[in-house]
Enzyme design. Structure first.
Site, short mmCIF file in Angstrom:
data_model
loop_
_atom_site.label_atom_id
_atom_site.label_comp_id
_atom_site.label_asym_id
_atom_site.label_seq_id
_atom_site.Cartn_x
_atom_site.Cartn_y
_atom_site.Cartn_z
N ASN A 261 15.83 -17.98 11.12
CA ASN A 261 16.37 -19.10 11.89
C ASN A 261 15.85 -19.02 13.32
OD1 ASN A 261 18.14 -20.49 13.72
ND2 ASN A 261 19.59 -20.76 12.05
N GLU B 250 19.27 -27.16 8.60
CA GLU B 250 20.74 -27.14 8.66
C GLU B 250 21.17 -28.39 9.41
OE1 GLU B 250 21.86 -23.63 10.70
OE2 GLU B 250 21.17 -22.30 9.11
N HIS C 189 24.83 -15.71 9.07
CA HIS C 189 25.56 -15.75 10.35
C HIS C 189 25.99 -14.34 10.77
CE1 HIS C 189 27.26 -18.23 13.56
NE2 HIS C 189 28.00 -17.17 13.74
N ARG D 63 21.38 -29.15 21.34
CA ARG D 63 21.42 -28.12 22.38
C ARG D 63 20.22 -27.15 22.30
NH1 ARG D 63 26.51 -24.49 20.43
NH2 ARG D 63 27.54 -26.50 20.62
N HIS E 27 18.54 -25.62 12.86
CA HIS E 27 19.74 -26.46 12.86
C HIS E 27 19.54 -27.56 13.90
CE1 HIS E 27 24.43 -26.63 13.32
NE2 HIS E 27 23.90 -27.79 12.97
N ARG F 233 21.22 -29.88 15.72
CA ARG F 233 22.61 -30.18 16.07
C ARG F 233 22.73 -31.58 16.65
NH1 ARG F 233 26.07 -25.65 16.52
NH2 ARG F 233 27.46 -27.12 17.55
N GLU G 31 25.79 -21.14 0.86
CA GLU G 31 25.47 -20.07 1.80
C GLU G 31 26.81 -19.50 2.27
OE1 GLU G 31 22.34 -20.57 4.68
OE2 GLU G 31 23.42 -19.34 6.15
N THR H 31 38.84 -22.28 7.15
CA THR H 31 39.52 -21.20 7.88
C THR H 31 38.65 -20.46 8.89
OG1 THR H 31 40.14 -20.74 5.60
CG2 THR H 31 41.41 -19.63 7.32
N HIS I 206 17.24 -20.09 18.35
CA HIS I 206 17.42 -19.51 19.68
C HIS I 206 16.11 -19.33 20.44
CE1 HIS I 206 21.59 -19.60 19.21
NE2 HIS I 206 21.60 -18.79 18.17
N1 PXP Z 1 23.28 -19.70 8.57
C1 PXP Z 1 23.85 -20.80 9.12
C2 PXP Z 1 24.40 -21.85 8.22
C3 PXP Z 1 23.90 -20.96 10.52
O1 PXP Z 1 24.45 -22.07 11.04
C4 PXP Z 1 23.32 -19.96 11.33
C5 PXP Z 1 23.31 -20.13 12.81
O2 PXP Z 1 24.55 -20.00 13.33
C6 PXP Z 1 22.76 -18.84 10.72
C7 PXP Z 1 22.75 -18.74 9.34
C8 PXP Z 1 22.13 -17.74 11.52
O3 PXP Z 1 23.10 -17.04 12.27
P1 PXP Z 1 22.64 -15.95 13.30
O4 PXP Z 1 21.90 -16.65 14.39
O5 PXP Z 1 23.93 -15.35 13.76
O6 PXP Z 1 21.77 -14.97 12.57
#
Ligand code: PXP
Length: 247
Positions: A7, A79, A200, A58, A52, A54, A160, A110, A10
């Protein structure tokens, strides 16, 4: 073999911190480039690239996703929120995968996964439209029985599992409880015919345990890989995570 989806959100977060207008700016120095990050990640063994888009834009911008669609040689996992506007965008883009994620409070279950139970009609319509276009769909859900069962009912081939609660539980019994929930979730999803991804908060330490979850198809990992890449470079960061997944 468990696949690694990298991913790259960032990388775009870092760019946006300086160049907010990057989505529309032409020319000049705009860095770091998420497409370059993606290509380096692929060269180091990433099985797919995840972004993602968004609603608040952002980090990743529409232009990034279009450029990635043209450049990514593995597979692109988009995403996105389960909205008509995002569905129309995905149908034009045609990524190999779409992962539906929550973006506002009403959609969140939750611990932060998509509340498929409460949003079944909307989610089903979105899943159907995407699948008809040949896009594989996954739902980002908490490892809860009801969410898993409803994922099957709305026609999703993948889930996921949200590993965030596990990742933030620290050491001790809290972590064990969360890990047991993920394990049960993986077993249940597999028994119902779903393919199982997870993501995540996965990092270079907790991967040793996460990789032992049952029936994993793919792990989506972002923040820790981008963070490590600052020190080691993208390829080394991806190679090391791949090694830890397959070790
Ligand atoms: N999977 C999903 C569905 C996400 O939205 C994200 C980003 O928050 C990730 C995986 C990757 O998470 P991380 O950046 O904490 O590795």
């Amino acid at each position: 073999m468990i696949h690694l989806g990298v991913n790259i959100d960032h990388c775009a977060t870092l760019r946006q911190a300086r160049y907010r207008e990057a989505g529309t700016t032409v020319g000049g120095v705009v860095e770091p480039d998420p497409v370059t990050f993606a290509l380096l990640a692929e060269r180091a063994g990433a099985d797919g690239i995840t972004v993602h888009l968004r609603e608040d834009r952002r980090h990743i911008q529409e232009r990034d996703v279009v450029r990635l669609r043209e450049s990514v040689a593995t597979r692109l996992n988009l995403e996105m929120a389960c909205t008509p506007a995002m569905t129309a965008f995905a149908l034009r883009l045609k990524p190999e995968f779409v992962c539906l994620v929550p973006e506002n409070r009403q959609e969140v279950s939750t611990e932060g996964g998509l509340d498929v139970v409460a949003n079944a009609v909307r989610v089903r319509a979105c899943v159907e439209a995407l699948r008809e276009a040949g896009i594989a769909v996954s739902l980002f859900i908490d490892p809860e029985e009801a969410q898993i069962e409803w994922s099957v009912k709305v026609g999703a081939p993948f889930v996921e599992l949200h590993t965030g609660a596990y990742a933030t539980a620290g050491q001790g019994s809290g972590r064990e409880v969360e890990f047991a929930r993920l394990r049960r979730g993986g077993e249940r999803a597999h028994a119902l015919g779903l393919k199982v991804n997870a993501g995540h908060g996965i990092n270079y330490v907790n991967i040793a345990e996460v990789r032992t979850l049952p029936h994993l198809y793919e792990l989506n990992i972002g923040h820790s890989i981008v963070s490590r890449a600052i020190f080691t470079g993208v390829e080394e960061a991806v190679r090391e995570m791949k090694a830890r997944i397959t070790r």
